[in-house]
Design a protein around this motif. Structure first.
Motif, PDB file in Angstrom:
ATOM      1  N   MET A 243       0.862  -1.175   0.000  1.00  0.00           N
ATOM      2  CA  MET A 243       0.000   0.000   0.000  1.00  0.00           C
ATOM      3  C   MET A 243       0.901   1.228   0.000  1.00  0.00           C
ATOM      4  O   MET A 243       1.712   1.393   0.914  1.00  0.00           O
ATOM      5  CB  MET A 243      -0.902   0.004   1.234  1.00  0.00           C
ATOM      6  N   PRO A 244       0.816   2.067  -1.001  1.00  0.00           N
ATOM      7  CA  PRO A 244       1.699   3.241  -1.033  1.00  0.00           C
ATOM      8  C   PRO A 244       1.409   4.163   0.135  1.00  0.00           C
ATOM      9  O   PRO A 244       0.256   4.318   0.558  1.00  0.00           O
ATOM     10  CB  PRO A 244       1.355   3.902  -2.365  1.00  0.00           C
ATOM     11  N   PRO A 245       2.424   4.780   0.696  1.00  0.00           N
ATOM     12  CA  PRO A 245       2.196   5.687   1.825  1.00  0.00           C
ATOM     13  C   PRO A 245       1.439   6.929   1.376  1.00  0.00           C
ATOM     14  O   PRO A 245       1.588   7.395   0.240  1.00  0.00           O
ATOM     15  CB  PRO A 245       3.617   6.042   2.280  1.00  0.00           C
ATOM     16  N   PRO A 246       0.610   7.491   2.246  1.00  0.00           N
ATOM     17  CA  PRO A 246      -0.125   8.706   1.872  1.00  0.00           C
ATOM     18  C   PRO A 246       0.800   9.915   1.828  1.00  0.00           C
ATOM     19  O   PRO A 246       1.872   9.937   2.431  1.00  0.00           O
ATOM     20  CB  PRO A 246      -1.155   8.839   3.000  1.00  0.00           C
ATOM     21  N   ARG A 247       0.373  10.934   1.133  1.00  0.00           N
ATOM     22  CA  ARG A 247       1.128  12.183   1.099  1.00  0.00           C
ATOM     23  C   ARG A 247       1.099  12.846   2.472  1.00  0.00           C
ATOM     24  O   ARG A 247       0.159  12.666   3.244  1.00  0.00           O
ATOM     25  CB  ARG A 247       0.541  13.137   0.057  1.00  0.00           C
ATOM     26  N   GLY A 248       2.142  13.611   2.745  1.00  0.00           N
ATOM     27  CA  GLY A 248       2.190  14.328   4.007  1.00  0.00           C
ATOM     28  C   GLY A 248       3.227  13.739   4.940  1.00  0.00           C
ATOM     29  O   GLY A 248       4.301  13.310   4.516  1.00  0.00           O
ATOM     30  N   THR A 249       2.891  13.714   6.240  1.00  0.00           N
ATOM     31  CA  THR A 249       3.819  13.190   7.250  1.00  0.00           C
ATOM     32  C   THR A 249       3.116  12.114   8.081  1.00  0.00           C
ATOM     33  O   THR A 249       2.797  12.326   9.259  1.00  0.00           O
ATOM     34  CB  THR A 249       4.335  14.313   8.163  1.00  0.00           C
ATOM     35  N   PRO A 250       2.857  10.951   7.496  1.00  0.00           N
ATOM     36  CA  PRO A 250       2.164   9.896   8.239  1.00  0.00           C
ATOM     37  C   PRO A 250       3.038   9.328   9.361  1.00  0.00           C
ATOM     38  O   PRO A 250       4.257   9.224   9.235  1.00  0.00           O
ATOM     39  CB  PRO A 250       1.894   8.840   7.168  1.00  0.00           C
TER      40      PRO A 250
ATOM     41  N   ASP B 226       0.839   4.271  11.984  1.00  0.00           N
ATOM     42  CA  ASP B 226      -0.405   4.243  11.215  1.00  0.00           C
ATOM     43  C   ASP B 226      -0.227   3.552   9.865  1.00  0.00           C
ATOM     44  O   ASP B 226      -1.198   3.419   9.109  1.00  0.00           O
ATOM     45  CB  ASP B 226      -0.918   5.667  10.990  1.00  0.00           C
ATOM     46  N   LEU B 227       0.991   3.127   9.553  1.00  0.00           N
ATOM     47  CA  LEU B 227       1.276   2.487   8.268  1.00  0.00           C
ATOM     48  C   LEU B 227       1.402   0.977   8.440  1.00  0.00           C
ATOM     49  O   LEU B 227       1.879   0.501   9.476  1.00  0.00           O
ATOM     50  CB  LEU B 227       2.579   3.034   7.677  1.00  0.00           C
ATOM     51  N   PRO B 228       1.001   0.209   7.432  1.00  0.00           N
ATOM     52  CA  PRO B 228       1.248  -1.233   7.500  1.00  0.00           C
ATOM     53  C   PRO B 228       2.738  -1.510   7.303  1.00  0.00           C
ATOM     54  O   PRO B 228       3.424  -0.779   6.588  1.00  0.00           O
ATOM     55  CB  PRO B 228       0.427  -1.786   6.336  1.00  0.00           C
ATOM     56  N   TRP B 229       3.242  -2.514   7.954  1.00  0.00           N
ATOM     57  CA  TRP B 229       4.632  -2.884   7.715  1.00  0.00           C
ATOM     58  C   TRP B 229       4.720  -4.167   6.924  1.00  0.00           C
ATOM     59  O   TRP B 229       3.784  -4.975   6.906  1.00  0.00           O
ATOM     60  CB  TRP B 229       5.426  -2.970   9.016  1.00  0.00           C
ATOM     61  N   LEU B 230       5.831  -4.340   6.232  1.00  0.00           N
ATOM     62  CA  LEU B 230       6.045  -5.560   5.458  1.00  0.00           C
ATOM     63  C   LEU B 230       6.455  -6.711   6.350  1.00  0.00           C
ATOM     64  O   LEU B 230       6.084  -7.862   6.112  1.00  0.00           O
ATOM     65  CB  LEU B 230       7.129  -5.328   4.397  1.00  0.00           C
ATOM     66  N   ASP B 231       7.257  -6.404   7.364  1.00  0.00           N
ATOM     67  CA  ASP B 231       7.762  -7.457   8.244  1.00  0.00           C
ATOM     68  C   ASP B 231       8.191  -6.811   9.548  1.00  0.00           C
ATOM     69  O   ASP B 231       8.617  -5.651   9.572  1.00  0.00           O
ATOM     70  CB  ASP B 231       8.947  -8.172   7.596  1.00  0.00           C
ATOM     71  N   ALA B 232       8.080  -7.566  10.649  1.00  0.00           N
ATOM     72  CA  ALA B 232       8.531  -7.066  11.946  1.00  0.00           C
ATOM     73  C   ALA B 232       9.022  -8.225  12.797  1.00  0.00           C
ATOM     74  O   ALA B 232       8.334  -9.245  12.923  1.00  0.00           O
ATOM     75  CB  ALA B 232       7.404  -6.331  12.662  1.00  0.00           C
TER      76      ALA B 232
ATOM     77  N   THR C 133       7.944   2.130   1.119  1.00  0.00           N
ATOM     78  CA  THR C 133       7.797   3.556   0.840  1.00  0.00           C
ATOM     79  C   THR C 133       7.693   3.842  -0.651  1.00  0.00           C
ATOM     80  O   THR C 133       7.309   4.951  -1.042  1.00  0.00           O
ATOM     81  CB  THR C 133       8.979   4.341   1.437  1.00  0.00           C
ATOM     82  N   GLY C 134       8.044   2.882  -1.485  1.00  0.00           N
ATOM     83  CA  GLY C 134       7.800   2.983  -2.923  1.00  0.00           C
ATOM     84  C   GLY C 134       8.460   4.149  -3.619  1.00  0.00           C
ATOM     85  O   GLY C 134       7.975   4.612  -4.656  1.00  0.00           O
ATOM     86  N   GLY C 135       9.536   4.664  -3.081  1.00  0.00           N
ATOM     87  CA  GLY C 135      10.207   5.811  -3.690  1.00  0.00           C
ATOM     88  C   GLY C 135       9.451   7.107  -3.523  1.00  0.00           C
ATOM     89  O   GLY C 135       9.779   8.116  -4.171  1.00  0.00           O
ATOM     90  N   ARG C 136       8.434   7.117  -2.643  1.00  0.00           N
ATOM     91  CA  ARG C 136       7.561   8.289  -2.508  1.00  0.00           C
ATOM     92  C   ARG C 136       7.835   9.101  -1.253  1.00  0.00           C
ATOM     93  O   ARG C 136       7.160  10.100  -1.002  1.00  0.00           O
ATOM     94  CB  ARG C 136       6.102   7.839  -2.511  1.00  0.00           C
TER      95      ARG C 136
ATOM     96  N   PHE D 296       7.177   9.589   8.699  1.00  0.00           N
ATOM     97  CA  PHE D 296       7.769   9.699   7.365  1.00  0.00           C
ATOM     98  C   PHE D 296       7.312  11.012   6.740  1.00  0.00           C
ATOM     99  O   PHE D 296       6.228  11.518   7.050  1.00  0.00           O
ATOM    100  CB  PHE D 296       7.321   8.540   6.467  1.00  0.00           C
ATOM    101  N   THR D 297       8.121  11.545   5.845  1.00  0.00           N
ATOM    102  CA  THR D 297       7.718  12.678   5.003  1.00  0.00           C
ATOM    103  C   THR D 297       7.580  12.156   3.592  1.00  0.00           C
ATOM    104  O   THR D 297       8.558  11.698   2.989  1.00  0.00           O
ATOM    105  CB  THR D 297       8.763  13.803   5.050  1.00  0.00           C
TER     106      THR D 297
END
Length: 694
Positions: free
Chosen positions: A546-553, A557-563, A610-613, A692-693
């Motif tokens: 899922m691409p991260p939303p714009r802004g400073t999430p 609040d973001l899903p992680w790939l692995d932990a 983060t998809g380069g975003r 993240f920004t």
């Protein structure tokens, strides 16, 4: 000692090193108490007349125990990792384990010691200063248990501590000041193995304490394997070869991937110090206890065998699954551990979580472990020359988990699943041509695909041998609803040695696919020159992202790939609590509370897409206030496999430190906490206000 907070003492036990110090336990995991509550157990007032000969002053260093014991690493069982001091630890259980050793083939596979750990004795000695077996747990006494185990053709092991009391919070009497009389009791009971712990040691010199018991054991005249369990604090590999048969090199293992890998990394560099009669001990096996997957347990067992480590089963075999017995009974892997040459495996190469470890074997063979520390399949490759084999036209390559033989011209390679290990026995064999060619299959990457979007992937089937592989074919499928289409040939009539069949694929996950990792089924088959059909299913996977939303999430609040986490799960917006999810407290560092953040426990790693975003990551890093002034960790940020930020060592005394990292153009960002190389006790590491920004 449990490697987390001083919040509870419900489980495990604590240890005291000297009167007012606490550290990582040898035999269990329990929270250390706050300084005001710490006390070293009774100073053992006093030694009785029976112990008058136990004076440690002026003890001379005697030669290594001249008994020929432990020529190969000890193999057996210890109850602690599965039972601790719970009521189920008793005479019936231990006798049942001995029965299962025989019934399940473990004795025949080489396991011989049935060892009991802490809590076997009453909390006080008798009027003569002797140890007294716990009347409920062992109503018939310790000798009766030892006799039963001996009747099965097995050997019996016991536990005590080089202090005034043992490590459990209640604590039974330790052997400090009672070494000679305790050793005589052990010999009279028929003890064959002594695990000697390090709790409540009153700050006395470790070498002297362990030498005193060595000499006491030697004086009994009974051959007893002597296990030094001082957690590697005094670098026993430098001095203990003349004292005991094995020595702990690290703090306690926990039943999770992060703990196992952390211990593996500490023990691997100590290979020069191991050999027949003197072994590095990275702690007991967790195989079967439920905290890791079958793949992870096979890695655990494989790497302990490669390191010539003692193989002490730590699960309750009465409850063990067929898979657990299959792992523990793999005689081909056990043979590496028990190889008479007694060499510990050494690291040939380590790069980005891909490890090659080689072990020299008697007769000239080499064991080769391809170990994948990462959370996705990896191609790991080496050569016969790199692992120490001489030049030859061909080599026999035996897969010790598949129990299959192949030949190779020199390349040793496999696509290894996430957290997996492939183990080969490689040898110069004039009959190499009689074995099928080794054929390796895998994917060129682990694709990251947004739901409903398209990604490309290539598979490769490579012939590593000299003889041709015939009727080669490859297939790739995904979970239900996934669309996967081959864009180039999937078959070849013949694949000569050194050649590849490369196939391009188009992959489309369904529109409703949730973010996360998904297994792909890759199947490669071929026919050997002798007509044998050989099929393999190497690991392959893809991420739906899922691409991260714009802004400073916020990271929480973001899903992680692995932990992965050293204790319990990674927590969102709270500190790490106990083993269960969502049992933490509000994040607090240096008296400042934070509403948002990630609660972790070293060693840990959390990976985000983060998809380069995104351009930046920022957080306030520090050990949570619930650890007091204790703990020490480092914080790191990695972007597409490159470290882009690091804090250096932070302790519980330090205020929060700002971590700022440039992650521009990175597709994956991993935030990592290490234990700073000194164990994971108290290492509750928060990423407060992590953003993240994007």
């Amino acid at each position: 000692m449990r490697p987390h907070t001083p919040r509870t003492i419900r489980h495990g036990r604590r240890r005291i090193v000297g009167a007012l110090s606490a550290a990582v336990l040898c035999t269990a995991g329990l929270t250390a108490l706050p300084a005001t509550a710490r006390a070293a157990g009774p100073a053992g007032a006093a030694s009785t007349a029976a112990d008058a000969d136990d004076d440690t002053s002026g003890t001379a260093v005697a030669p290594r125990l001249p008994d020929g014991l432990a020529k190969t690493p000890p193999m057996g069982f210890n109850n602690w990792n599965s039972t601790y001091c719970r009521a189920e630890f008793n005479e019936a259980m231990i006798k049942g384990i001995a029965d299962l050793f025989v019934e399940k083939g473990l004795k025949a596979a080489g396991y011989q010691y049935v060892n009991i750990d802490d809590c076997w004795a009453r909390p006080t000695r008798d009027a003569q200063g002797k140890l007294v077996p716990h009347p409920t747990r062992f109503p018939n006494g310790i000798k009766a248990v030892a006799d039963y185990i001996h009747s099965k053709g097995l050997k019996f092991g016991l536990y005590t501590s080089a202090g005034t009391r043992t490590c459990d919070p209640v604590g039974m009497p330790g052997a400090l000041g009672h070494e000679a009389s305790d050793a005589r009791q052990f010999a009279e009971w028929g003890v064959d193995y002594l695990k000697y712990d390090n709790c409540n040691n009153q700050g006395l010199d470790a070498k002297k304490r362990y030498i005193t018991m060595r000499d006491a054991l030697k004086a009994t005249g009974r051959p007893i394997v002597y296990s030094i369990c001082e957690w590697g604090e005094n670098k026993p590999w430098l001095w203990a070869a003349d004292v005991g048969h094995l020595w702990r090199t690290t703090g306690d293992i926990k039943d999770n991937w992060a703990s196992m890998v952390s211990i593996l990394k500490k023990n691997l560099p100590l290979a020069p110090y191991a050999g027949p009669g003197h072994w590095n001990d990275p702690d007991m096996l967790e195989v079967g206890n439920g905290g890791m997957s079958g793949t992870e347990y096979r890695s655990h067992f494989s790497m302990w065998s490669m390191m010539a480590a003692p193989l002490l089963i730590g699960t309750d075999l009465r409850k063990a699954t067929p898979e657990t017995f299959e792992i523990l009974n793999n005689r081909e892997v056990i043979a590496l551990d028990q190889d008479p040459l007694g060499k510990q495996g050494t690291v040939v190469k380590s790069e980005n979580g891909r490890w090659t470890v080689a072990k020299q074997l008697a007769g000239g063979d080499r064991a080769v472990a391809l170990f994948n520390e990462t959370d996705q399949p990896q191609r790991i490759t080496t050569t016969a020359k790199a692992v120490g084999l001489p030049k030859a036209p061909g080599y026999r390559l035996r897969d010790l988990w598949k129990h299959q033989d192949f030949h190779t011209t020199g390349t040793i390679s496999a696509t290894v699943p996430a957290h997996g290990t492939v183990v080969f026995r490689a040898s110069v064999d004039k009959r190499w041509a009689m074995y099928p060619p080794a054929v390796e299959a895998g994917t060129d990457r682990t694709p990251m695909i947004e739901a409903g979007h398209t990604a490309g992937l290539r598979t490769s089937v490579a012939n590593l041998g000299r003889a041709p592989a015939r009727d080669v074919e490859v297939g790739l499928t995904g979970p239900q609803g996934w669309r996967i289409k081959a864009l180039s040939p999937t078959r070849a009539d013949a694949l000569p040695g050194g050649k590849n069949l490369v196939t391009s694929w188009q992959i489309v996950p369904p529109d409703h696919a949730k973010a996360g990792a998904y297994e792909l089924t890759l199947t490669a088959g071929y026919r050997s020159p002798g007509g044998q059909r050989i099929t393999s299913t190497p690991a392959a996977m893809a991420y739906v992202v899922m691409p991260p939303p714009r802004g400073t999430p916020y990271a929480s609040d973001l899903p992680w790939l692995d932990a992965t986490n050293g204790w319990g799960p990674v927590e969102k917006d709270t500190s790490v609590g106990e083993k269960n999810a969502a049992d933490g407290k509000p994040i607090a560092i240096g008296g400042v509370r934070y509403a948002k953040g990630l609660g972790t426990h070293a060693p840990s790693a959390v990976t985000f897409y983060t998809g380069g975003r995104c351009t930046a990551f920022r957080a306030q890093a520090g050990i949570d206030d619930e650890s007091g002034d204790n703990g020490s960790v480092t914080y790191e940020v990695w972007a597409d496999g490159k470290r882009v930020a690091a804090t250096g060592i932070l302790t519980g005394k330090d205020p929060a430190k700002t971590v700022s990292a440039d992650v521009s153009k990175a597709h994956m960002v991993k935030i990592v906490v290490t234990d700073a190389g000194n164990g994971m006790t108290y290492d509750h590491a928060d990423w407060a206000d992590a953003k993240f920004t994007c």
